[in-house]
Design a protein around this motif. Structure first.
Motif, short mmCIF file in Angstrom:
data_model
loop_
_atom_site.label_atom_id
_atom_site.label_comp_id
_atom_site.label_asym_id
_atom_site.label_seq_id
_atom_site.Cartn_x
_atom_site.Cartn_y
_atom_site.Cartn_z
N TYR A 39 -12.57 -0.67 1.85
CA TYR A 39 -11.99 0.65 2.13
C TYR A 39 -12.79 1.75 1.44
CZ TYR A 39 -8.18 -2.54 3.31
OH TYR A 39 -7.44 -3.60 3.80
N CYS A 88 -6.73 5.83 2.19
CA CYS A 88 -6.79 4.96 1.01
C CYS A 88 -7.17 5.77 -0.22
CB CYS A 88 -7.81 3.85 1.23
SG CYS A 88 -8.18 2.93 -0.26
N ILE A 89 -6.40 5.60 -1.29
CA ILE A 89 -6.68 6.36 -2.50
C ILE A 89 -7.23 5.44 -3.59
CG2 ILE A 89 -5.21 8.35 -2.07
CD1 ILE A 89 -3.96 5.48 -4.17
N ASP A 90 -7.73 4.29 -3.20
CA ASP A 90 -8.47 3.41 -4.10
C ASP A 90 -7.65 3.01 -5.32
OD1 ASP A 90 -10.69 1.95 -4.83
OD2 ASP A 90 -11.66 3.60 -5.89
N CYS A 91 -6.39 2.62 -5.07
CA CYS A 91 -5.55 2.20 -6.21
C CYS A 91 -5.77 0.73 -6.51
CB CYS A 91 -4.08 2.46 -5.92
SG CYS A 91 -3.42 1.49 -4.55
N GLY A 92 -6.23 -0.03 -5.52
CA GLY A 92 -6.49 -1.45 -5.74
C GLY A 92 -5.26 -2.34 -5.69
N LEU A 93 -4.10 -1.77 -5.34
CA LEU A 93 -2.89 -2.60 -5.30
C LEU A 93 -2.99 -3.69 -4.23
CD1 LEU A 93 0.00 -0.01 -5.80
CD2 LEU A 93 -0.74 -1.77 -7.40
N CYS A 94 -3.68 -3.36 -3.12
CA CYS A 94 -3.82 -4.35 -2.05
C CYS A 94 -4.60 -5.57 -2.54
CB CYS A 94 -4.50 -3.74 -0.83
SG CYS A 94 -6.02 -2.86 -1.19
N ARG A 138 -7.43 -2.49 9.91
CA ARG A 138 -6.82 -1.91 8.71
C ARG A 138 -7.80 -1.00 7.99
NH1 ARG A 138 -5.01 -2.28 3.32
NH2 ARG A 138 -3.14 -1.02 3.38
N MET A 164 -7.53 3.08 7.07
CA MET A 164 -7.50 3.54 5.68
C MET A 164 -8.46 4.72 5.46
SD MET A 164 -5.20 2.16 3.94
CE MET A 164 -4.19 2.22 5.41
N CYS A 170 0.82 -1.21 0.00
CA CYS A 170 0.00 0.00 0.00
C CYS A 170 0.86 1.27 0.00
CB CYS A 170 -0.91 -0.01 1.23
SG CYS A 170 -1.88 1.48 1.39
N PRO A 171 0.64 2.15 -0.98
CA PRO A 171 1.48 3.35 -1.06
C PRO A 171 1.29 4.30 0.12
CG PRO A 171 -0.34 3.46 -2.63
CD PRO A 171 -0.32 2.06 -2.07
N VAL A 172 0.14 4.20 0.82
CA VAL A 172 -0.09 5.14 1.91
C VAL A 172 0.02 4.48 3.29
CG1 VAL A 172 -1.41 6.74 0.51
CG2 VAL A 172 -2.61 4.91 1.71
S1 SF4 Z 1 -6.57 0.57 -2.48
FE1 SF4 Z 1 -5.39 -0.69 -1.05
S2 SF4 Z 1 -3.24 -0.37 -1.60
FE2 SF4 Z 1 -4.42 1.28 -2.57
S3 SF4 Z 1 -4.34 2.97 -1.09
FE3 SF4 Z 1 -6.21 1.82 -0.67
S4 SF4 Z 1 -5.60 0.38 0.94
FE4 SF4 Z 1 -3.70 1.13 0.01
#
Ligand code: SF4
Ligand code: SF4
Ligand code: SF4
Lengths: 289, 135
Positions: free
Chosen positions: A251, A231-237, A223, A227, A191-193
């Motif tokens: 999130y 959380c910026i909703d990138c979906g990497l998680c 978690r 968030m 997670c970037p943040v």
């Molecule tokens: S979508 Fe997941 S990885 Fe991306 S910012 Fe939110 S919690 Fe972190």
């Protein structure tokens, strides 16, 4: 696989309206490095047949010709944050998609990166609640299988769809999803943040240790709460989750609440967050005993 | 200032997930999952995520140790190999080759694993060979 590979190699377009080619991007990067505007540029390069994050500096300026906008997304800004933690004065250039830019905004708010030391080149992409235009086909979600639809939560659902289930169903379904967790911490690590030095998820007094799945639902709810406004909703998680838990949806729900309560749209700008209680300076006087 | 991303394969188990090592100024600082790797497609288990830690750990042994008088003591490779060979010989002659078992490893190469089983079969003389990561 080959089809996918082709996608990752597609040329990019920039979001600032200017038509752009790979060549103009490469020129820009060379110019920035040449003129010492940046010390390092974080982009992508094909290495052993994979589009991988790559560092471009004065020492390997020739390699900028191999800079690509490959569509395998990595959190370049997280890498940048780690570099800046070691070398606060370093000037970093980044290739950013919309999600990377939102993450940068959050990292600026929380003093993890200094916007004055960051230059960006923007790429188009990423369907998201926060930014609707999209051409990042990499993010096209996989279809949920029959069993998951029956007992769990389809990762493609919107918050509203997921709230159609009654409370009992909803709890059961989410608990099914959480019960698959192997506590790899991949969601946090990617997670970037997520940048806290001490992570509550590892705190034995908050969350019981030594069992799999982790203590549920508390592990996931801690978690999720953290968030809020982050959380910026990138979906990497969700991409990194080996067991396909619909983390992004969870999130999104938290951040919908943040938006309703505080009117704060996480990541859309680098202004103060309602959750950042401290200013640059602590002004609180300790109470007399 | 020298930063590198180095693709590699996780050595913890037989799955063989693709990883990326992040190296800053010659120091291994982080592990990331390789998103385009056909085995793991951007996912890792907790061991893979922390691969770099066993490389940089303070607890890592940097020299062979031999237990003397109940305590581990630094030794040279020659001493260590000599001691192991003598003890193995002693055990084989006293109790027969099948009193020894050999565990191969996911952390070494295919060729090294081949040599390991060859050592068990041809040198020790036993078929007691197994692998630590037979998942
Ligand atoms: S979508 Fe997941 S990885 Fe991306 S910012 Fe939110 S919690 Fe972190
Ligand atoms: S990535 Fe998935 S399995 Fe791993 S800790 Fe997070 S929710 Fe659990
Ligand atoms: S130990 Fe985990 S990360 Fe490493 S190869 Fe096995 S499953 Fe993959």
């Amino acid at each position: 696989m080959e089809e996918q590979m082709k996608k990752w190699l597609e040329p990019f377009s920039t979001t600032d309206g200017k038509p752009s080619t790979l060549a103009t991007m490469q020129e820009q990067v060379k110019e920035w490095i040449d003129q010492d505007k940046i010390d390092v540029f974080l982009g992508y390069k094909m290495v052993q047949g994979h589009p991988l994050p790559h560092f471009f500096t004065k020492n390997n300026l020739d390699e900028v010709d191999e800079l690509i906008g490959g569509q395998a997304r990595y959190s370049l800004e997280k890498i940048a944050t780690k570099i800046a933690a070691e070398k606060p004065a370093i000037k970093i250039g980044l290739m950013v998609r919309d999600c990377n830019q939102r993450a940068l905004n959050v990292l600026y708010v929380w003093n993890q990166l200094n916007p004055e030391n960051v230059e960006t080149i923007n790429l188009n992409c990423c369907p998201s609640k926060l930014k609707k235009h999209a051409d990042c086909s990499y993010l096209e979600p996989e279809k949920a299988a029959v069993y998951k639809k029956e007992v769990g939560i389809d990762n493609n659902m919107d918050v509203e769809d997921a709230e159609v289930f009654d409370m009992e169903q909803r709890f059961k379904r989410w608990m099914y999803e959480f019960s698959k967790c192997i506590k790899c911490y991949g969601c946090r690590d990617i997670c970037p943040v997520c940048f806290c030095k001490e992570c509550s998820l590892e705190h034995p007094e908050l969350i019981a240790t030594g069992t799999l799945p982790p203590e549920n639902p508390i592990f996931h709810l801690v978690r999720a709460v953290h968030m809020g406004g982050r959380c910026i909703d990138c979906g990497l998680c969700e991409d990194a989750c080996p067991v396909d838990i619909p983390l992004r949806l969870l999130y999104r729900k938290v951040n919908a609440t943040v938006e309703d309560e505080f009117g704060y749209e996480t990541g859309t700008h680098a202004d103060q967050s309602p959750f950042n209680l401290l200013g640059d300076e602590v002004t609180l006087e300790p109470k007399p005993l | 200032m020298d930063y590198k991303i180095i693709p590699s394969v996780c050595s913890y188990c037989g799955t063989g997930c693709g990883v990326l090592f992040q190296v800053m100024d010659g120091k291994l600082t982080d592990t990331l999952p390789m998103k385009t790797h056909p085995v793991n497609e951007g996912k890792l288990c907790i061991k893979g995520w922390n691969l770099h830690e066993h490389v940089v750990s303070d607890k890592r042994l940097t020299t062979p140790l031999i237990k003397k008088n109940g305590e581990f003591q630094d030794a040279t490779w020659d001493e260590a190999i000599q001691t192991a060979a003598e003890k193995l010989k002693g055990i084989v002659s006293a109790h027969g080759p099948d009193s020894v078992g050999v565990l191969a490893s996911a952390k070494i190469t295919n060729e090294e694993n081949y040599l390991t089983q060859k050592f068990a079969r041809a040198v020790i003389g036993t078929n007691n060979v197994d692998h630590c990561a037979r998942l």
